[in-house]
Design an enzyme around this catalytic site. Structure first.
Site, PDB file in Angstrom:
ATOM      1  N   LYS A  83     -14.343   4.159  -3.900  1.00  0.00           N
ATOM      2  CA  LYS A  83     -13.606   3.262  -3.010  1.00  0.00           C
ATOM      3  C   LYS A  83     -14.601   2.569  -2.090  1.00  0.00           C
ATOM      4  O   LYS A  83     -15.420   3.227  -1.434  1.00  0.00           O
ATOM      5  CB  LYS A  83     -12.625   4.114  -2.190  1.00  0.00           C
ATOM      6  CG  LYS A  83     -11.345   3.433  -1.790  1.00  0.00           C
ATOM      7  CD  LYS A  83     -10.448   4.473  -1.145  1.00  0.00           C
ATOM      8  CE  LYS A  83      -9.144   3.907  -0.700  1.00  0.00           C
ATOM      9  NZ  LYS A  83      -8.407   4.857   0.139  1.00  0.00           N
TER      10      LYS A  83
HETATM   11  C1  E4P Z   1      -4.985   4.242   0.626  1.00  0.00           C
HETATM   12  O1  E4P Z   1      -5.891   4.122  -0.155  1.00  0.00           O
HETATM   13  C2  E4P Z   1      -5.160   4.108   2.077  1.00  0.00           C
HETATM   14  O2  E4P Z   1      -6.260   4.825   2.494  1.00  0.00           O
HETATM   15  C3  E4P Z   1      -3.917   4.531   2.795  1.00  0.00           C
HETATM   16  O3  E4P Z   1      -2.784   4.126   2.055  1.00  0.00           O
HETATM   17  C4  E4P Z   1      -3.877   4.089   4.224  1.00  0.00           C
HETATM   18  O4  E4P Z   1      -2.607   4.354   4.758  1.00  0.00           O
HETATM   19  P1  E4P Z   1      -2.300   4.364   6.331  1.00  0.00           P
HETATM   20  O5  E4P Z   1      -2.260   2.967   6.805  1.00  0.00           O
HETATM   21  O6  E4P Z   1      -0.980   5.040   6.451  1.00  0.00           O
HETATM   22  O7  E4P Z   1      -3.427   5.143   6.977  1.00  0.00           O
END
Ligand code: E4P
Length: 231
Positions: A83
């Site tokens: 990522k």
């Molecule tokens: C996914 O890859 C993200 O890290 C995640 O959905 C972030 O979500 P949040 O905005 O609830 O922290």
């Protein structure tokens, strides 16, 4: 639409993997910090539980170190999706890693222009954050719909839209209706998706009526065996 689970909690991942409904996992540094566990062994354990893509995020901000971190993460298991953030360095690292055959999830996408860049960099997934956009008065689902619409115009784009920052079953339904390829769901949202008062009420009524019959489908001699049907 594929379902990923948005957590680094190994027990939650094991529980939901057992249902057979999980297609992958997304983690981020905040979710990992919440577990209190060492990152690399944790990711290795997650990869052993889930066959689908497991997103593990780099923490460097320059592309050379991102690529080095990506290599280290990708060596953990075949199903790692590295990522990277949607920055110029992140997309440069994305291009290098995808050219080498590693899955890459480009995260922190908040605009269609950014999503176009992620596709140009060959990302396996782009993660638009619906909830965080809603939080500032924008429309997160509209962004997902717009990215899907743009990508659909270009059959050469292989990048999948991964709806992230999902906060409710309504978000899931709207992301699915918008044609998102994947949604990553916090365990609380998956649990909430099952719930409907009429399901609870209907089941209670069926069970009460069944009890009145005094019958039982399974009797003492029955054992639970795998069902073998002729091919
Ligand atoms: C996914 O890859 C993200 O890290 C995640 O959905 C972030 O979500 P949040 O905005 O609830 O922290």
């Amino acid at each position: 639409m594929k379902f990923f689970i948005d957590t680094a909690d190994i027990q939650e991942i094991r529980d939901w993997a057992g249902t057979g409904m999980l297609d992958g996992v997304t983690t981020n540094p905040s979710l990992v910090a919440k577990t209190g566990r060492d990152f690399l062994p944790l990711i290795e354990e997650i990869c052993s539980v889930v066959d689908g893509p497991v997103s593990a995020e780099v923490t460097a901000t320059d592309w050379e170190t991102m690529v080095a971190e990506g290599h280290k993460l990708a060596r953990i298991a075949m199903n790692i999706a590295v990522k990277v953030p949607l920055t110029p360095d992140g997309l440069r690292a994305c291009k290098i890693l995808t050219d080498e055959g590693t899955m890459v999830n480009v995260t922190l996408c908040f605009s269609p222009a950014q999503a176009i860049l992620a596709a140009k960099a060959g990302a396996t997934f782009v993660s638009p954050f619906a909830g965080r956009l809603d939080d500032i008065g924008h429309d997160g689902i509209a962004l997902i719909a717009q990215i899907v619409e743009i990508y659909d115009l270009y059959p050469g784009i292989m990048t999948e839209v991964l709806a992230a920052s999902i906060r409710s079953p309504k978000h899931v339904v709207e992301a699915a209706a918008a044609g998102s390829h994947v949604a990553t769901l916090p365990p609380t949202v998956i649990e909430a998706m099952f719930k409907h008062p009429l399901t609870d009420k209907g089941l209670a009524a069926f069970l009460a009526d069944w009890a009145k019959t005094g019958q039982s489908i399974l009797t003492d001699g029955d054992t639970v065996q795998p069902l073998k049907r002729p091919a």
